[in-house]
Structure formats: structure tokens, C-alpha cells
Scaffold this active site. Structure first.
Site, PDB file in Angstrom:
ATOM      1  N   GLU A  99     -16.663  22.685   8.154  1.00  0.00           N
ATOM      2  CA  GLU A  99     -17.660  23.754   8.741  1.00  0.00           C
ATOM      3  C   GLU A  99     -19.122  23.417   8.377  1.00  0.00           C
ATOM      4  O   GLU A  99     -19.771  23.579   9.260  1.00  0.00           O
ATOM      5  CB  GLU A  99     -17.471  25.051   8.271  1.00  0.00           C
ATOM      6  CG  GLU A  99     -15.943  25.715   8.624  1.00  0.00           C
ATOM      7  CD  GLU A  99     -14.860  25.397   7.726  1.00  0.00           C
ATOM      8  OE1 GLU A  99     -14.001  26.393   7.320  1.00  0.00           O
ATOM      9  OE2 GLU A  99     -14.787  24.331   7.078  1.00  0.00           O
ATOM     10  N   CYS A 105     -17.385  28.580   2.722  1.00  0.00           N
ATOM     11  CA  CYS A 105     -17.956  28.257   4.079  1.00  0.00           C
ATOM     12  C   CYS A 105     -18.165  29.681   4.861  1.00  0.00           C
ATOM     13  O   CYS A 105     -19.133  29.649   5.933  1.00  0.00           O
ATOM     14  CB  CYS A 105     -16.589  27.467   4.779  1.00  0.00           C
ATOM     15  SG  CYS A 105     -16.532  25.746   4.086  1.00  0.00           S
ATOM     16  N   ALA A 122      25.796  -4.939  -2.661  1.00  0.00           N
ATOM     17  CA  ALA A 122      26.492  -4.718  -4.055  1.00  0.00           C
ATOM     18  C   ALA A 122      25.828  -5.149  -5.235  1.00  0.00           C
ATOM     19  O   ALA A 122      25.691  -4.501  -6.482  1.00  0.00           O
ATOM     20  CB  ALA A 122      28.097  -4.942  -4.178  1.00  0.00           C
ATOM     21  N   ARG A 158       2.539   6.064   2.766  1.00  0.00           N
ATOM     22  CA  ARG A 158       2.090   5.939   1.366  1.00  0.00           C
ATOM     23  C   ARG A 158       0.836   6.524   0.968  1.00  0.00           C
ATOM     24  O   ARG A 158       0.498   7.185   0.269  1.00  0.00           O
ATOM     25  CB  ARG A 158       2.254   4.644   0.488  1.00  0.00           C
ATOM     26  CG  ARG A 158       3.693   4.065   0.409  1.00  0.00           C
ATOM     27  CD  ARG A 158       3.638   2.692  -0.312  1.00  0.00           C
ATOM     28  NE  ARG A 158       4.966   2.266  -0.818  1.00  0.00           N
ATOM     29  CZ  ARG A 158       5.292   1.121  -1.570  1.00  0.00           C
ATOM     30  NH1 ARG A 158       4.166   0.409  -1.949  1.00  0.00           N
ATOM     31  NH2 ARG A 158       6.472   0.938  -2.000  1.00  0.00           N
ATOM     32  N   THR A 178      15.830   1.687  -9.150  1.00  0.00           N
ATOM     33  CA  THR A 178      15.143   0.806  -8.378  1.00  0.00           C
ATOM     34  C   THR A 178      14.145   0.057  -9.034  1.00  0.00           C
ATOM     35  O   THR A 178      13.825  -1.155  -8.708  1.00  0.00           O
ATOM     36  CB  THR A 178      14.352   1.885  -7.434  1.00  0.00           C
ATOM     37  OG1 THR A 178      15.600   2.528  -6.556  1.00  0.00           O
ATOM     38  CG2 THR A 178      13.638   0.982  -6.361  1.00  0.00           C
ATOM     39  N   ASP A 200      14.266  -3.922  -8.550  1.00  0.00           N
ATOM     40  CA  ASP A 200      13.144  -4.374  -7.560  1.00  0.00           C
ATOM     41  C   ASP A 200      11.830  -4.544  -7.983  1.00  0.00           C
ATOM     42  O   ASP A 200      11.085  -5.011  -7.758  1.00  0.00           O
ATOM     43  CB  ASP A 200      13.151  -3.437  -6.504  1.00  0.00           C
ATOM     44  CG  ASP A 200      14.341  -3.420  -5.660  1.00  0.00           C
ATOM     45  OD1 ASP A 200      15.139  -4.375  -5.592  1.00  0.00           O
ATOM     46  OD2 ASP A 200      14.293  -2.442  -4.599  1.00  0.00           O
ATOM     47  N   LEU A 243       4.711   0.390  -6.195  1.00  0.00           N
ATOM     48  CA  LEU A 243       4.485   1.703  -5.623  1.00  0.00           C
ATOM     49  C   LEU A 243       2.981   1.897  -5.358  1.00  0.00           C
ATOM     50  O   LEU A 243       2.433   3.060  -5.654  1.00  0.00           O
ATOM     51  CB  LEU A 243       5.027   2.909  -6.574  1.00  0.00           C
ATOM     52  CG  LEU A 243       6.479   2.705  -6.882  1.00  0.00           C
ATOM     53  CD1 LEU A 243       7.151   3.843  -7.664  1.00  0.00           C
ATOM     54  CD2 LEU A 243       7.240   2.652  -5.360  1.00  0.00           C
ATOM     55  N   GLU A 302      10.977   6.833  -2.519  1.00  0.00           N
ATOM     56  CA  GLU A 302      11.519   5.516  -1.890  1.00  0.00           C
ATOM     57  C   GLU A 302      12.482   5.207  -3.161  1.00  0.00           C
ATOM     58  O   GLU A 302      11.922   4.646  -4.056  1.00  0.00           O
ATOM     59  CB  GLU A 302      10.153   4.735  -1.852  1.00  0.00           C
ATOM     60  CG  GLU A 302       9.255   5.130  -0.963  1.00  0.00           C
ATOM     61  CD  GLU A 302       8.129   3.952  -0.538  1.00  0.00           C
ATOM     62  OE1 GLU A 302       8.215   2.692  -1.090  1.00  0.00           O
ATOM     63  OE2 GLU A 302       7.102   4.185  -0.149  1.00  0.00           O
ATOM     64  N   GLY A 335      16.888   4.704  -4.475  1.00  0.00           N
ATOM     65  CA  GLY A 335      18.207   4.454  -3.809  1.00  0.00           C
ATOM     66  C   GLY A 335      19.214   5.391  -3.496  1.00  0.00           C
ATOM     67  O   GLY A 335      18.612   6.366  -3.533  1.00  0.00           O
TER      68      GLY A 335
END
Length: 386
Positions: free
Chosen positions: A67, A99, A179, A199, A211, A215, A219, A315, A317
Site C-alpha cells: 500500500e 498501512c 536398495a 526451494r 538422506t 547423499d 539444501l 525433501e 526418503g
């Protein structure tokens, strides 16, 4: 609020005009999709004699609201004008002045609000203040569109937790990893680039310790991969990194712990020796146990209360994703399906061991399916959370 004009009482042409200008305000608000946290995304259009004399949008917390930006552009032409704003104008002193005071001082004749603000500091109070000043107020114009623009802020204000979006990548046969835990990369570069935009709009990204160990993810939002149309003058904030680590198995040399920004670990472990090692990296560790595992609802509530997390992106498993789903915490599913088959030994989307019969299934509503490069993106909502 007897001075409020009911939408049904307006001539059709006036209703159409209101929708047109509110749609423009909503498009302006979307410019703040990636930058306004923890504030809502808000747009504003000021119209005088069927001419737009000012418009603006909220860019970053601590900076002028939509505004104010629109009024600055309109200058003296705001007197007697109609102001279209996607969220009820604030009436309290926060990071910026109210405002409502600015609108009253500018002499606007009418304010059209898409939706009331669920923030208890504002809710209906801003509208009441405008009415007391003799300003005509309309509400509910394109309210559904305004709601969809701010799912995180609205969920945090109404339910004291973030809006939780779970992002998953899977094969055509519903597998997310081999696996052996190998999973990079199931989805294409096009899909991974789009995830950067998801993200960027999130306040925080949550993953599990499994994870991290498998990996070693960063992030982070990778600016060079963003495909969404960002405002070049505004720097995208890195989301808070959240790790659910029941047994505190995360290693201090994990890549994310050496990156700028903050990492929070929720754990059920009482091991002070492991905590002291990890704390040297600057990470915050919060012990929050429920029957030997991390209390996920309590963790989400804490993220809303202490970190003002609006949108939380999961994000992870099958274990954490399944636990979040079982706890009724997932509001939205974004699934990228790759054209490949990974076999029955590979890992599935969710760990849901309690489901043994068909009538125990989890129902979801699929609202959108579209191609992203060679993959397909599925947007769905668990029925109980929709």
C-alpha cells in the site's frame, strides 16, 4: 461493519472492474513469491476515475508494504481513489508503520480487500479502522486466489505450523532410490531446476539424517539454476536447513554444516558428547522426543513459533516422508515422475508399514499433471489435509 458494501449489491460492471484491478494486484503480489518471508505476499493497485494512478507490491520484510509503495506512486491522485489490496491493510506497528493510517491520510474513498488477515494483530481490525474513518470497504474479491498466494503465512497464523510441501522424485514404478540408497539422478535436469524455485519460495527445507548420510545434500537455493522470474534487484534468501536426526548420527563434516545460513537438528538423543561435537559447527540442536523418536508435530510448531517458517519443504526418503504423512502434516505433494523402471527391490515413496489392507489406503486428490522436460510433475493433496 455496517458500512461494508456487499459484493452482490454492486452493478455487474463494477464487480467486473473490481475483479480486473484485483487480478492486477495479485499479479504484483506474485513478484514477492520468493522474497517476502516471513511476511505475506501482497500487491496493491490504486485507481482514480478508471485510471491506475499507483501500484506496488511488498518486496522484503522490513521494507515498505504494498500500500505504501502504491501511495508513493499515486501521490496526490490517491485522494478520492479506490485502493485494491490483496490482504487486509495492517493497523499495527511492526517493522513498518500501519498501512491503515497512510490510506486514511491519503484520503482514499474506498478500499477493496481480497481477504481479511488471519494475523490476530490485524484480523478485521484494519477494516474496522478504515470504516471508522468513513472509507467504504469491500471484501472477498478474488479471495480464493489471494488464499492460494500465501498458503504458508495463512497456515502459520491459523494453525501455528508451517504449510508443508513434500517434494519427491520417483520412477514410473514408484521407486525413489535403489536398495543401495543410490538415487542421483532419477529425475532430469529440467525437474531439478524447477525444484530450485520451490526451494526459493520456502522458508525452510527439511530432510532426514538418512538422506544426509547417503547423499550429503546442500539444501540450498542455487541461483544459477533458477528458472523462475526473480526480481534482479532482490537477493534470494537461503532457506533454513532442518534435519530430523533421531539418534544424532549426522557427521560434523556434512557439507551443509560448512555453508552460510543456519542448520537446525531435531533429535531424540540425549548424547551430550555428540551434541558438543556438532555444536562446534554452529548448528543448533533441539532435543524433542516422543516415545523414542522426534516429535514431528512439535518440531513443526517450533519452526513456526521461533523461526516464523511459512512454507516448509520436505525433501527426504521414505522413512521421514512416511512419518510426516502418517502424522497428518503434509499439505501438498509435488512428485516428479521419471520415464524409467527401477525394479521391485528399489525403495518406495513412503514407509507406511501399518497399511496391510486396501481399505487402509491413503487417498489423495491429484489437481495437476504436466510435463517438465522428459519427466511428469504431479501435484496432489492428501484428502485429510486438503
Amino acid at each position: 461493519m455496517t458500512n461494508t458494501i456487499e459484493n452482490s449489491s454492486l452493478p455487474k460492471s463494477s464487480v467486473e472492474n473490481d475483479q480486473y484491478y484485483m487480478a492486477r494486484a495479485l499479479r504484483l503480489a506474485r513478484k514477492g513469491l520468493w522474497t517476502t518471508d516471513p511476511n505475506p505476499r501482497v500487491g496493491c493497485v490504486i485507481v482514480h476515475d478508471s485510471k491506475i494512478v499507483g501500484e506496488g507490491w511488498h518486496q522484503e520484510a522490513g521494507k515498505s508494504h504494498a500500500e505504501i509503495n502504491a501511495l508513493e506512486q499515486a501521490k496526490g491522485e490517491a485522494k478520492g481513489a479506490t485502493c485494491y489490496v490483496t490482504l487486509e491493510p495492517c493497523c499495527h506497528h511492526g517493522r513498518t508503520p500501519p498501512c491503515t493510517d497512510a490510506l486514511i491520510k491519503a484520503g482514499v474513498a474506498r478500499v477493496v480487500v481480497a481477504m481479511t488477515d488471519p494475523n490476530p494483530l490485524v484480523s478485521s481490525k484494519g477494516i474496522e479502522q478504515l470504516l471508522e474513518a468513513g472509507i467504504i470497504v469491500d471484501t472477498g474479491i478474488l479471495a480464493k486466489d489471494a488464499e492460494e498466494l500465501n498458503p504458508g503465512f495463512l497456515t502459520r497464523m491459523r494453525y501455528n505450523r508451517p504449510y508443508i510441501r513434500c517434494k519427491l522424485g520417483m520412477s514410473l514404478d514408484g521407486r525413489t532410490a535403489m536398495a543401495s540408497t543410490e538415487s542421483q539422478w532419477i529425475t532430469s535436469k529440467d525437474a531439478r531446476r524447477e525444484v530450485q524455485c520451490l526451494r526459493a519460495r520456502s522458508s525452510a527445507i527439511m530432510t532426514g539424517a538418512g538422506t544426509v548420510l547417503a547423499d550429503n545434500p546442500r539444501l540450498t537455493v542455487r541461483d544459477e539454476e533458477l528458472t523462475c522470474q526473480m526480481q534482479p534487484e532482490i537477493e534470494v534468501k537461503q532457506p533454513l536447513r532442518v534435519v530430523i536426526d533421531t539418534h544424532l548420527s549426522m557427521q560434523p563434516d556434512a557439507t551443509m554444516l560448512s555453508l552460510p545460513g543456519q542448520t537446525v537438528i531435531f533429535t531424540a538423543s540425549k548424547s551430550e558428547s555428540v551434541k558438543s561435537i556438532l555444536k562446534k559447527t554452529g548448528v543448533r540442536i533441539i532435543q524433542l522426543a516422543e516415545r523414542g523418536v522426534v516429535d514431528l508435530p512439535a518440531a513443526c510448531q517450533l519452526l513456526a513459533e521461533q523461526y516464523e517458517v511459512n512454507e516448509l519443504q520436505v525433501e527426504a526418503g521414505a522413512t521421514l516422508s512416511g512419518a510426516m504423512l502418517r502424522a497428518g502434516l503434509i499439505d501438498e505433494l509435488i512428485i516428479y515422475m521419471a520415464p524409467m523402471l527401477m525394479g521391485n527391490k528399489a525403495r518406495g515413496l513412503f514407509n507406511l508399514p501399518e497399511i496391510e489392507r486396501l481399505n487402509q489406503h491413503v487417498s489423495i486428490n491429484i489437481t495437476d499433471i504436466r510435463a517438465i522436460g522428459r519427466d511428469w510433475r504431479i501435484t496432489a493433496y492428501p484428502v485429510n489435509n486438503s
